[in-house]
Design an enzyme around this catalytic site. Structure first.
Site, PDB file in Angstrom:
ATOM      1  N   LYS A 197       0.860  -1.184   0.000  1.00 47.57           N
ATOM      2  CA  LYS A 197       0.000   0.000   0.000  1.00 47.57           C
ATOM      3  C   LYS A 197       0.894   1.232   0.000  1.00 47.57           C
ATOM      4  O   LYS A 197       1.689   1.446   0.912  1.00 47.57           O
ATOM      5  CB  LYS A 197      -0.900  -0.010   1.238  1.00 47.57           C
ATOM      6  CG  LYS A 197      -1.782   1.222   1.327  1.00 47.57           C
ATOM      7  CD  LYS A 197      -2.789   1.103   2.441  1.00 47.57           C
ATOM      8  CE  LYS A 197      -3.569   2.397   2.591  1.00 47.57           C
ATOM      9  NZ  LYS A 197      -4.554   2.312   3.679  1.00 47.57           N
ATOM     10  N   LYS A 251      -2.100  -1.486  -3.919  1.00 46.19           N
ATOM     11  CA  LYS A 251      -2.983  -0.330  -3.851  1.00 46.19           C
ATOM     12  C   LYS A 251      -2.152   0.944  -3.938  1.00 46.19           C
ATOM     13  O   LYS A 251      -1.154   1.041  -3.206  1.00 46.19           O
ATOM     14  CB  LYS A 251      -3.737  -0.375  -2.519  1.00 46.19           C
ATOM     15  CG  LYS A 251      -4.587   0.837  -2.224  1.00 46.19           C
ATOM     16  CD  LYS A 251      -5.135   0.761  -0.833  1.00 46.19           C
ATOM     17  CE  LYS A 251      -5.899   2.045  -0.559  1.00 46.19           C
ATOM     18  NZ  LYS A 251      -6.361   2.150   0.783  1.00 46.19           N
TER      19      LYS A 251
HETATM   20  C1  PBG Z   1      -7.017   3.392   5.570  1.00 48.72           C
HETATM   21  C2  PBG Z   1      -7.495   3.341   4.185  1.00 48.72           C
HETATM   22  C3  PBG Z   1      -7.385   4.330   3.215  1.00 48.72           C
HETATM   23  C4  PBG Z   1      -7.990   3.834   2.063  1.00 48.72           C
HETATM   24  C5  PBG Z   1      -8.467   2.568   2.360  1.00 48.72           C
HETATM   25  N1  PBG Z   1      -8.135   2.260   3.669  1.00 48.72           N
HETATM   26  C6  PBG Z   1      -6.856   5.706   3.301  1.00 48.72           C
HETATM   27  C7  PBG Z   1      -5.492   5.955   3.701  1.00 48.72           C
HETATM   28  O1  PBG Z   1      -4.628   5.079   3.772  1.00 48.72           O
HETATM   29  O2  PBG Z   1      -5.228   7.131   3.961  1.00 48.72           O
HETATM   30  C8  PBG Z   1      -8.101   4.586   0.769  1.00 48.72           C
HETATM   31  C9  PBG Z   1      -9.031   4.017  -0.231  1.00 48.72           C
HETATM   32  C10 PBG Z   1      -9.366   4.936  -1.343  1.00 48.72           C
HETATM   33  O3  PBG Z   1      -8.741   5.987  -1.572  1.00 48.72           O
HETATM   34  O4  PBG Z   1     -10.307   4.593  -2.052  1.00 48.72           O
HETATM   35  N2  PBG Z   1      -8.032   2.996   6.456  1.00 48.72           N
END
Ligand code: PBG
Length: 326
Positions: A197, A251
């Site tokens: 991520k 991601k």
């Molecule tokens: C964290 C989380 C995020 C997303 C999914 N889980 C945001 C982040 O890491 O700041 C982002 C998903 C998206 O942008 O669609 N709980």
């Protein structure tokens, strides 16, 4: 006499021929719809930067998931907006917290016919917006956070989740969650690990969707991955697999197709990609201006993600993609 390359061209002549030789076909069963449920909402609340997506009430969530099921979507992943936030994010493990209520409702509605997944993180629940415990110095305390993730995992498992998806990028989170699940009779509950991520600028609309602002203009670059690095993603994924991940994830999706392809070549577990809020918002904004054909671009993007090697895609496009097929 024709050129040998004519062989390729012949098969592009009609839609039926193109369909026959298509190497990649996205189907609704490949897709997981991310959904937001808001504890204090009495009406579904539109999210300005995610046109067509709302913060659901418990009732509107049930209706939405019924419709997604009848469109052939295989799964949903839930994000909660609690009415009350605190420094630890304690609503995340409240047995009557917003996601736990939603999980029980959806379990009643769907039995085993839909994969009901719970995103497992704390940022929606903490008043500072970080994904874990923040120290006096302002850092996120990795190890103290793991214990809280274990509480959340148990609450979600007990409320009937089919799978949990830890998205906080804490070191050791998959192993800590696997351990607490196994010790409490949830040996069969799979973990979808947000393994690679990135600290992406494409999560902006998501933070509107969950009402999260990181205190003091902070960011997550200390725990999420640097977009410069692809080999590092392989190391992250390998660690998650060693800790017990059942599904691995990359991601965001489109800017990281090289990472998806590399992960596909190297690992044999099911591979997920998250087509994130910013990717959806860019597509919608350009389409609203008449600058691109939104529906065609959506198919092209989802096809590219699958072609790169993702077996499943989490996407805000799930519903409209399934609708256009009907
Ligand atoms: C964290 C989380 C995020 C997303 C999914 N889980 C945001 C982040 O890491 O700041 C982002 C998903 C998206 O942008 O669609 N709980």
């Amino acid at each position: 006499m024709t050129f040998p390359s004519r062989r390729l061209r012949r098969l592009r002549r009609t839609p039926a021929l193109r369909r026959l030789v298509a190497e990649t076909n996205v189907t609704p069963s490949d897709l997981i719809a991310p959904l937001f449920v808001r504890e204090d909402a009495t009406e579904p609340q539109p999210i300005v930067s995610l046109p067509g997506i709302v913060q659901h009430t418990q009732e509107s969530l049930r209706k939405e998931v019924n419709e997604l099921a009848s469109l052939g979507i295989s799964g949903v992943i839930l994000f909660g907006l609690p009415a009350r936030k605190d420094p630890l994010g304690s609503e995340a493990w409240n047995p009557d917290g917003v996601v736990q209520v939603a999980l029980r409702n959806l379990r009643d509605d769907h039995g085993s016919q839909m994969a009901i997944i719970a995103d497992l993180c704390l940022d929606e629940y903490t008043d500072h917006g970080h994904c874990g415990v923040v120290t006096d110095a302002g850092d996120v305390d990795n190890d103290a956070t793991l214990e809280l993730y274990q509480r959340v995992a148990l609450a979600q498992a007990e409320a009937g989740a089919d799978m949990v998806g830890p998205s906080g990028m804490m070191d050791g989170q998959v192993g800590a969650i696997r351990q607490v699940l196994d010790r409490n009779g949830h040996e069969n509950l799979p973990i979808m690990a947000y393994s690679a991520k990135y600290a992406s600028a494409e999560y902006g609309p998501f933070r509107d969707a969950v009402d999260v602002t990181i205190t003091g203009g902070g960011d997550r670059k200390g725990y999420q991955q640097d977009p410069s690095n692809a080999r590092e993603a392989m190391a992250e994924i390998e660690l998650d697999i060693a800790e017990g991940a059942d599904i691995i994830m990359v991601k965001p999706a489109l800017a990281y197709l090289d990472v998806i392809a590399a992960a596909r070549a190297r690992f044999d577990l099911p591979l997920a990609a998250y087509h994130v809020s910013g990717e959806y918002a860019m597509l919608k904004a350009a389409a609203a201006n008449g600058w691109i054909d939104g529906a065609a671009t959506a198919v092209e993007h989802l096809t590219a993600i699958k072609r790169a090697g993702a077996d499943l895609t989490l996407t805000y496009l799930a519903r409209e993609f399934a609708e256009t097929l009907q």
